[in-house]
Enzyme design. Structure first.
Site, PDB file in Angstrom:
ATOM      1  CG  ASP A 316       2.912   5.270  -4.513  1.00  0.00           C
ATOM      2  OD1 ASP A 316       3.381   4.384  -3.797  1.00  0.00           O
ATOM      3  OD2 ASP A 316       1.947   5.109  -5.276  1.00  0.00           O
ATOM      4  CG  ASP A 509      -0.844   6.105  -8.335  1.00  0.00           C
ATOM      5  OD1 ASP A 509      -1.223   6.113  -7.153  1.00  0.00           O
ATOM      6  OD2 ASP A 509      -0.563   5.072  -8.944  1.00  0.00           O
ATOM      7  CG  ASP A 513      -1.342   7.281  -3.266  1.00  0.00           C
ATOM      8  OD1 ASP A 513      -2.405   7.775  -3.647  1.00  0.00           O
ATOM      9  OD2 ASP A 513      -0.341   7.140  -3.991  1.00  0.00           O
TER      10      ASP A 513
HETATM   11  P1  ADP Z   1       2.991   0.766  -4.498  1.00  0.00           P
HETATM   12  O1  ADP Z   1       3.568   1.252  -3.239  1.00  0.00           O
HETATM   13  O2  ADP Z   1       4.071   0.291  -5.424  1.00  0.00           O
HETATM   14  O3  ADP Z   1       2.028   1.691  -5.132  1.00  0.00           O
HETATM   15  P2  ADP Z   1       0.792  -0.971  -3.509  1.00  0.00           P
HETATM   16  O4  ADP Z   1       0.698  -0.614  -2.073  1.00  0.00           O
HETATM   17  O5  ADP Z   1      -0.312  -0.551  -4.399  1.00  0.00           O
HETATM   18  O6  ADP Z   1       2.211  -0.604  -4.143  1.00  0.00           O
HETATM   19  O7  ADP Z   1       0.944  -2.548  -3.610  1.00  0.00           O
HETATM   20  C1  ADP Z   1       2.008  -3.195  -2.952  1.00  0.00           C
HETATM   21  C2  ADP Z   1       2.214  -4.589  -3.434  1.00  0.00           C
HETATM   22  O8  ADP Z   1       1.069  -5.368  -3.155  1.00  0.00           O
HETATM   23  C3  ADP Z   1       2.429  -4.708  -4.912  1.00  0.00           C
HETATM   24  O9  ADP Z   1       3.778  -4.581  -5.271  1.00  0.00           O
HETATM   25  C4  ADP Z   1       1.938  -6.127  -5.183  1.00  0.00           C
HETATM   26  O10 ADP Z   1       2.940  -7.062  -4.882  1.00  0.00           O
HETATM   27  C5  ADP Z   1       0.816  -6.287  -4.202  1.00  0.00           C
HETATM   28  N1  ADP Z   1      -0.485  -5.976  -4.799  1.00  0.00           N
HETATM   29  C6  ADP Z   1      -1.278  -4.935  -4.512  1.00  0.00           C
HETATM   30  N2  ADP Z   1      -2.415  -4.966  -5.219  1.00  0.00           N
HETATM   31  C7  ADP Z   1      -2.321  -6.069  -6.005  1.00  0.00           C
HETATM   32  C8  ADP Z   1      -3.180  -6.671  -6.982  1.00  0.00           C
HETATM   33  N3  ADP Z   1      -4.367  -6.141  -7.314  1.00  0.00           N
HETATM   34  N4  ADP Z   1      -2.763  -7.788  -7.582  1.00  0.00           N
HETATM   35  C9  ADP Z   1      -1.578  -8.343  -7.258  1.00  0.00           C
HETATM   36  N5  ADP Z   1      -0.743  -7.846  -6.354  1.00  0.00           N
HETATM   37  C10 ADP Z   1      -1.087  -6.729  -5.725  1.00  0.00           C
HETATM   38 MG    MG Z   2       0.271   2.925  -5.481  1.00  0.00          MG
END
Ligand code: ADP
Ligand code: MG
Length: 625
Positions: A316, A509, A513
């Site tokens: 991730d 993390d 996930d």
């Molecule tokens: P990663 O794969 O980097 O862990 P996530 O699946 O957690 O990413 O989130 C993907 C995208 O969704 C982030 O890059 C962001 O653009 C958006 N996102 C997710 N959660 C939030 C939040 N709480 N506030 C703002 N944007 C968010």
């Molecule tokens: Mg994540």
């Protein structure tokens, strides 16, 4: 040495003394039998008893049965000293085994010597020594310098350095001050800390870890299962062979009955599978212990065993390869002020635990006034939707804006763009950027060096950000703009690509996930200090958040496997050799005993090596193989 071990040692010495006396007395007839029966029963009564009890329970074939049969047979053929010696050495071997198991259990326990004995509960200005179990959330405890932190909490007052080595293997202490979280099981090195308890003892990090370590031996590795199955068929096969060896040659070839009966008994003594049965689980046990010393918690021998076959490692991005701590690099509001835009974002994120939320709140500064916020919805992979002072506010990425039909403006800054919309109108965006972890690049290279064929990064972040991180770290493949379900789908595709024995490892993390962690062959969660979600969802838990620990874990896994295979091959080869010699009449009872005890002892010593972890990040040096 435990009490049980001391008692056994006393029996061994007493029996040896009586054996020596019997040898010196050198009497005749029934007196001679009686003189040897005394040391025999002293040392062997429990083996005989267990053999009888097992027969009554219908489980005839085990090592107790082999030993009882062989020694009783030796008595029947008049070899009294040999009978006593066989039993004596067998028990010496057993004692050694039990001691070794105790040692490695103890060293796990002492490595994991994190169970707190007491907490100083502050009540009406007084300190009361209390069982951590009896302290509830919200109460205040005081941790003095040199004491173990008994429960997870937040520092109210005081500053200190915290030694996290027992949990993470990290030798550098961590500085804490008011407002910081502290984790149970760490040692408070110098300052006095007043801590507000945030989790009950049963929920605290220390309890979760102890549970995990205690249960890890119940998940058996394939090699362990193989050995127990093997023993199930092996022992009856050996007994049958011994019977044939005693009966067939005299019948067919007309040999002497006594001679072949004697050979059959030797055959039985040699065949005892103790070395294998004990050393294989002991090796995995040791590997798990050695790993926990480095802050790598493995939930079972099966995971440690299969980690060595890691073929595809999927990461991730946020919080795993990058720090997950974003800096605000630009604020581009529409018709409102910059401060107002940041405030809206921080308020909207006030209930979320996502790294992006934490960073926006950090950038905003003061604790957001949550009474203005209602109807909170966290949209994973998109952002958040809330009501602030009655207005509908959405904060998130391009996808979220598309979904709610708001026209968003792209940004020329490279970074993660967080858009803000109020009541369906675009209010502007904030650009934030994350940094890679310092050891991330080295970690990816180390995995390649250990034989991992493919490294992949999955992220919900934008393609531009994902690809630039992927290129800098040297990953083979990057998949960006994925929703959590998309990550699962991608992992499934990768699972289909790998070879039959290869394993797919997913490293995350633990924040949003869990589905991918459980779908992959081996799920690794990092940064588990204080995050229960990660501890629960993963198969392997890294207490700190260094990606290079993944390579260390694979190294430990490979070493453990090597030791297990060495033991299986060595023990079987020696057994086979002596069995053949015994059947042919070249080995006597004494040699049989020494072969058995010797192989056990060597195999156990080899297994204990697993407890010592191979050094992390060992430089490739041609002088030291
Ligand atoms: P990663 O794969 O980097 O862990 P996530 O699946 O957690 O990413 O989130 C993907 C995208 O969704 C982030 O890059 C962001 O653009 C958006 N996102 C997710 N959660 C939030 C939040 N709480 N506030 C703002 N944007 C968010
Ligand atoms: Mg994540």
């Amino acid at each position: 040495m435990s009490k049980k071990h001391k008692k056994m040692l006393a029996r061994i010495l007493l029996s040896a003394l009586f054996l020596a006396a019997a040898l010196l007395l050198n009497t005749e007839g029934y007196w001679r039998l009686a003189a040897y029966l005394v040391p025999y029963l002293i040392i062997g009564w429990d083996v005989l008893w267990r053999a009888v009890r097992n027969i009554l329970h219908g489980q005839v074939f085990d090592e107790n049965f082999l030993m009882a049969l062989a020694t009783a047979g030796a008595f029947a053929t008049g070899e009294y000293p040999e009978a006593v010696a066989v039993m004596l050495f067998y028990q010496v071997g057993e004692l050694f085994q039990s001691y070794a198991v105790g040692r490695s259990r103890q060293s796990i326990a002492s490595l994991m010597d994190i169970r707190p004995d007491y907490a100083n509960l502050e009540q009406n200005g007084e300190l009361i020594k209390t069982d951590p179990d009896e302290i509830s959330v919200g109460q205040t405890i005081v941790v003095k310098a040199g004491e173990k932190i008994p429960l997870d909490g937040v520092v109210l007052e005081g500053a200190s350095n915290i030694d996290t080595a027992a949990l993470t293997g990290e030798s550098l202490p961590r500085a804490v001050q008011p407002g910081d979280d502290v984790i149970s099981g760490c040692i408070n090195q110098n300052g006095l800390l007043r801590v507000r308890v945030t989790k009950a003892f049963g929920e605290s990090t220390v309890s979760k870890i102890l549970d995990l370590v205690e249960n890890s031996s119940s998940k058996k590795a394939k090699a362990e299962n193989f050995i127990s199955k093997f023993a199930r068929y092996y022992t009856p096969a050996v007994v049958l062979s011994a019977v044939l060896l005693a009966v067939l040659p005299p019948l067919v070839l007309g040999g002497a009955w006594g001679e072949w009966l004697h050979r059959a008994l030797i055959f039985l003594v040699i065949s005892c599978p103790c070395a294998l049965v004990i050393s294989v689980p002991l090796s995995f046990f040791g590997g798990i212990g050695g790993a926990s010393r480095q802050g790598i918690l493995v939930k079972g021998g099966n995971y440690l065993e299969s980690l060595a076959q890691a073929e595809i490692v999927v990461f991730d991005k946020t919080g795993t390869l990058t720090k997950g701590v974003f800096n605000v690099t630009a604020i581009h509001p529409g018709h409102i002020s910059e401060a107002k835009l940041l405030e809206l974002a921080a308020l909207a994120e006030s209930y979320s635990d996502h790294p992006i939320s934490r960073s926006l709140k950090e950038a905003y500064g003061p604790t957001p006034d949550t009474s203005r916020v209602s109807d909170v919805e966290e949209l994973s992979g998109h952002g958040v939707r809330v009501k602030i002072d009655g207005d509908a506010v959405c904060v998130g990425n391009d996808k979220l804006m598309e979904e709610i039909g708001v026209k968003w403006h792209p940004c020329h800054h490279v970074g993660t763009t967080v858009h803000v919309a109020v009541n369906g109108d675009y209010a502007g965006h904030i650009v934030i950027s994350d940094e890679e972890k310092p050891d991330a690049k080295k970690a990816v290279a180390a995995l390649k060096a250990l034989g991992v064929k493919k490294t992949v990064m999955l992220t919900g972040d934008s393609r531009a950000v994902g690809e630039s991180v992927g290129a800098r770290l040297g990953l083979d493949e990057v998949d960006a703009e994925l929703l959590p379900a998309g990550k699962v789908e991608r992992v499934e595709q990768l699972l289909a690509q790998k070879s039959k024995n290869g394993k797919l490892v997913f490293v995350g993390d633990g924040i949003n996930d869990a589905p991918v962690l459980s779908r992959s062959d081996i799920g690794i969660a990092m940064g588990a200090m204080g995050s229960d979600a990660a501890i629960e969802a993963a198969d392997i838990v890294l207490m700190d958040d260094q990606p290079s620990k993944i390579a260390s874990a694979i190294r430990i896994s490979q070493k453990t496997r090597r030791i297990v295979y060495q033991n299986i091959v060595f023990a079987l080869a020696v057994k086979l050799l002596v069995l053949v010699l015994g059947a042919l009449g070249y080995a006597n009872m004494w040699e049989a005993v020494f072969a058995d005890v010797g192989v056990s002892v060597l195999a156990i010593l080899n297994a204990m090596r697993a407890l010592k972890s191979p050094p992390a990040n060992q430089p490739q040096n041609p002088d030291t193989p």
